[in-house]
Design an enzyme around this catalytic site. Structure first.
Site, PDB file in Angstrom:
ATOM      1  N   SER A 257       0.847  -1.181   0.000  1.00 59.20           N
ATOM      2  CA  SER A 257       0.000   0.000   0.000  1.00 59.20           C
ATOM      3  C   SER A 257       0.880   1.227   0.000  1.00 59.20           C
ATOM      4  O   SER A 257       2.021   1.184   0.461  1.00 59.20           O
ATOM      5  CB  SER A 257      -0.874   0.023   1.244  1.00 59.20           C
ATOM      6  OG  SER A 257      -0.027   0.230   2.364  1.00 59.20           O
ATOM      7  N   LYS A 258       0.304   2.337  -0.495  1.00 60.08           N
ATOM      8  CA  LYS A 258       1.155   3.503  -0.649  1.00 60.08           C
ATOM      9  C   LYS A 258       1.551   4.133   0.673  1.00 60.08           C
ATOM     10  O   LYS A 258       2.424   4.965   0.716  1.00 60.08           O
ATOM     11  CB  LYS A 258       0.537   4.517  -1.608  1.00 60.08           C
ATOM     12  CG  LYS A 258      -0.764   5.106  -1.200  1.00 60.08           C
ATOM     13  CD  LYS A 258      -1.232   6.026  -2.324  1.00 60.08           C
ATOM     14  CE  LYS A 258      -2.698   6.368  -2.150  1.00 60.08           C
ATOM     15  NZ  LYS A 258      -3.286   6.957  -3.328  1.00 60.08           N
ATOM     16  N   ARG A 259       0.963   3.674   1.746  1.00 55.39           N
ATOM     17  CA  ARG A 259       1.399   4.176   3.052  1.00 55.39           C
ATOM     18  C   ARG A 259       2.774   3.618   3.408  1.00 55.39           C
ATOM     19  O   ARG A 259       3.528   4.235   4.145  1.00 55.39           O
ATOM     20  CB  ARG A 259       0.413   3.758   4.141  1.00 55.39           C
ATOM     21  CG  ARG A 259      -0.828   4.566   4.091  1.00 55.39           C
ATOM     22  CD  ARG A 259      -1.812   4.180   5.170  1.00 55.39           C
ATOM     23  NE  ARG A 259      -3.006   4.973   4.993  1.00 55.39           N
ATOM     24  CZ  ARG A 259      -3.142   6.215   5.420  1.00 55.39           C
ATOM     25  NH1 ARG A 259      -2.154   6.795   6.071  1.00 55.39           N
ATOM     26  NH2 ARG A 259      -4.250   6.883   5.196  1.00 55.39           N
ATOM     27  N   ARG A 469       6.034  13.801  -2.522  1.00 55.68           N
ATOM     28  CA  ARG A 469       5.400  12.983  -1.505  1.00 55.68           C
ATOM     29  C   ARG A 469       6.470  12.255  -0.668  1.00 55.68           C
ATOM     30  O   ARG A 469       6.407  12.206   0.546  1.00 55.68           O
ATOM     31  CB  ARG A 469       4.549  11.975  -2.265  1.00 55.68           C
ATOM     32  CG  ARG A 469       3.537  11.291  -1.481  1.00 55.68           C
ATOM     33  CD  ARG A 469       2.726  10.411  -2.403  1.00 55.68           C
ATOM     34  NE  ARG A 469       2.022   9.489  -1.554  1.00 55.68           N
ATOM     35  CZ  ARG A 469       2.562   8.391  -1.081  1.00 55.68           C
ATOM     36  NH1 ARG A 469       3.786   8.046  -1.423  1.00 55.68           N
ATOM     37  NH2 ARG A 469       1.880   7.622  -0.278  1.00 55.68           N
TER      38      ARG A 469
END
Ligand code: GLU
Length: 494
Positions: A257-259, A469
């Site tokens: 997941s991008k977390r 990011r």
């Protein structure tokens, strides 16, 4: 009867609802290898029936990223093919016709239950600690009566008539026979009140009409497969073979997941992963070469490809290992010429350099200062000083919290340009009751490691979402890290 007697046709079917996902490339690679190995075709279909979340921009990014990664499909919305259109939003009449056919065959039914009734039903089920699901009210009604209501203007959906007893068997090429109790399967909505199909109907209708022989997809879809098996049976169609690939995992074994890991293909392109290295690395996710080799080309993977060699233990998508492999490619596989060509396609491209020049030229007097001044346009991470991140009057905790909030908003925001960014920044500062500069200054330091730069949001637009990011997350980690102990404690005063 198995699908394997027909010429092999496989597909990926991403939904264009965000950044192009590394999982799409992974599943795409395995489909591609399978198709090539069997002399078949590999198709890209865009599943954009969720009109609220699908965008053309996201779709274009899928085409672009797959092209960049060298995962080449034979048919798709942008290249056409004999089974088009390949975009589900352009195939609506087909789903409506097939839904009507399924009703005619007695394997689906129209339902006029209102959202209010369904909500009340859900509440009741929750209170009674029952599994949520449709109670079959319209299933048991006289169809003529339901039709009369519809003729009178009542909105309706079409639902799958799932047998109430017994089991539905999914045969998976990796797992063998998997049984699902029918009483645990809901009477799935197939066609919504607006005439749009749900995933299940559109997916099965398209796989049938596109003559897909093998559905090779991520294992998160396996619980949908019994519904698909019932649909194929309900239509009287031959079902394809199913093969659910293990999901990519973070190091802690949670679903990638991008977390925890960057998941956008744009990130991998921007940080200079070579497409060949990415394919090689994704090829090692659950699959191995017969001789255990770690470095192999796509052609070598194809020549040795066998779905039976896939292992079901969740493969860990480990960035460090990918970077190691990429380094190996850069050192051992790629010629200096190709290295240069790769640089020229990224931060050393004329297009990119010109944009940097536009932002930097006001601020440097000699060409020799160009790369030093604008170093943050060319690197991945920057080293910022934690003290510089915290403006006077604010705490490290506050800044970390604000930057984390910004990252969350960035994740939800698909468009990336200076206006959107400025708006986002100002709104966040307003909500916190902060002066804009109390937020903008730490953002600037997080992104560039400097206090003075070209206009912040122009700079961020050019550096791109993925890198910004990443730097914001690194700054947050720095702000939240326990203060480093001084390695040489001062001598006790005597
Ligand atoms: N639209 C689904 C997705 O987003 C397709 C799943 C499938 O391959 O059936 O991945």
């Amino acid at each position: 009867m198995s699908g394997s007697q027909r010429p092999v046709r496989v597909r990926i079917a991403p939904s264009p609802t965000g950044d192009p996902h590394v999982g799409t490339a992974y599943i795409g690679l395995f489909n591609l290898a399978f198709a090539r190995k069997h002399g078949g075709k590999f198709i890209l279909r865009i599943e954009d029936t969720d009109q609220t979340r699908s965008t053309r921009k996201s779709e274009e990014m899928i085409f672009r990223s797959l092209r960049w990664a060298g995962i080449a499909y034979d048919e798709g919305p942008d290249i056409g093919g004999p089974f088009g259109p390949y975009r589900q939003s352009e195939r609506l009449p087909l789903y409506q016709k097939e839904a009507a056919e399924l009703v005619r065959r007695g394997n689906a039914y129209k339902c006029t239950c209102t959202p209010e009734r369904l909500e009340a039903l859900r509440e009741e089920q929750k209170k009674a600690k029952q599994n949520p699901g449709y109670d079959g009210r319209c299933r048991d009604r006289d169809p003529a009566e339901v039709d009369k209501e519809i003729a009178g203007g009542a909105p309706h959906v079409v639902r799958l008539k799932v047998p109430r007893e017994g089991v539905t068997v999914v045969t998976d090429l990796l797992r063998g026979r998997v049984e699902f109790e029918n009483k645990g399967i809901d009477d799935q909505v197939l066609l919504k009140t607006d005439g749009f199909p749900t995933y299940h109907l559109a997916n099965v209708v398209d796989d049938h009409h596109m003559q897909i022989t093998h559905v090779i997809r991520g294992e998160e879809w396996i619980t949908s497969t019994p519904k698909h098996v019932l649909l194929y049976a309900g239509f009287g169609w031959e079902a394809p073979e199913f093969c659910h690939l293990p999901l990519l995992r973070n190091e802690d074994k949670s679903k990638v997941s991008k977390r925890k890991n960057p998941t956008s293909l744009v990130f991998y392109e921007r940080c200079g992963i070579l497409p060949a290295a990415l394919r090689n690395y994704l090829g090692m996710m659950g699959w191995t070469m017969p001789d255990g080799r770690e470095v192999f080309t796509l052609d070598e993977m194809i020549a040795n490809f066998d779905l039976g060699r896939i292992s079901l233990g969740g493969p860990v998508f480990d960035l460090k290992k990918l970077f190691w492999l990429n380094g190996k490619y850069l050192r051992e596989v790629v010629s200096t010429e190709d290295y240069l060509a790769a640089l020229r396609q990224s931060q050393a491209s004329d297009e990119y350099l010109k944009k940097v020049i536009t932002l930097v030229k006001e601020r440097v007097d000699k060409l020799e200062d160009f790369f030093d001044y604008g170093s943050y346009f060319f690197c991945g991470s920057v080293r910022c000083d934690v003290k510089e991140l915290v403006p006077k009057g604010r705490t490290a905790d506050e800044i970390a919290g604000a930057l984390a909030e910004l990252v969350e908003r960035i994740d939800k925001q698909f468009a990336w340009n200076k206006d959107v960014l400025e708006q986002m920044g100002r709104t966040l500062a307003d909500e916190k009751g902060w002066k804009a500069k109390d937020l903008f200054a730490p953002i600037r330091v997080a992104i560039t490691a400097k206090n003075a730069t070209p206009p912040l949001f122009d700079t961020m637009e050019l550096i791109g979402k993925e890198v910004c990011r990443r730097r914001l997350r690194e700054a947050i980690a720095l702000l939240r890290a326990p203060p480093a102990k001084d390695p040489t404690p001062p001598k006790a005063a005597n």
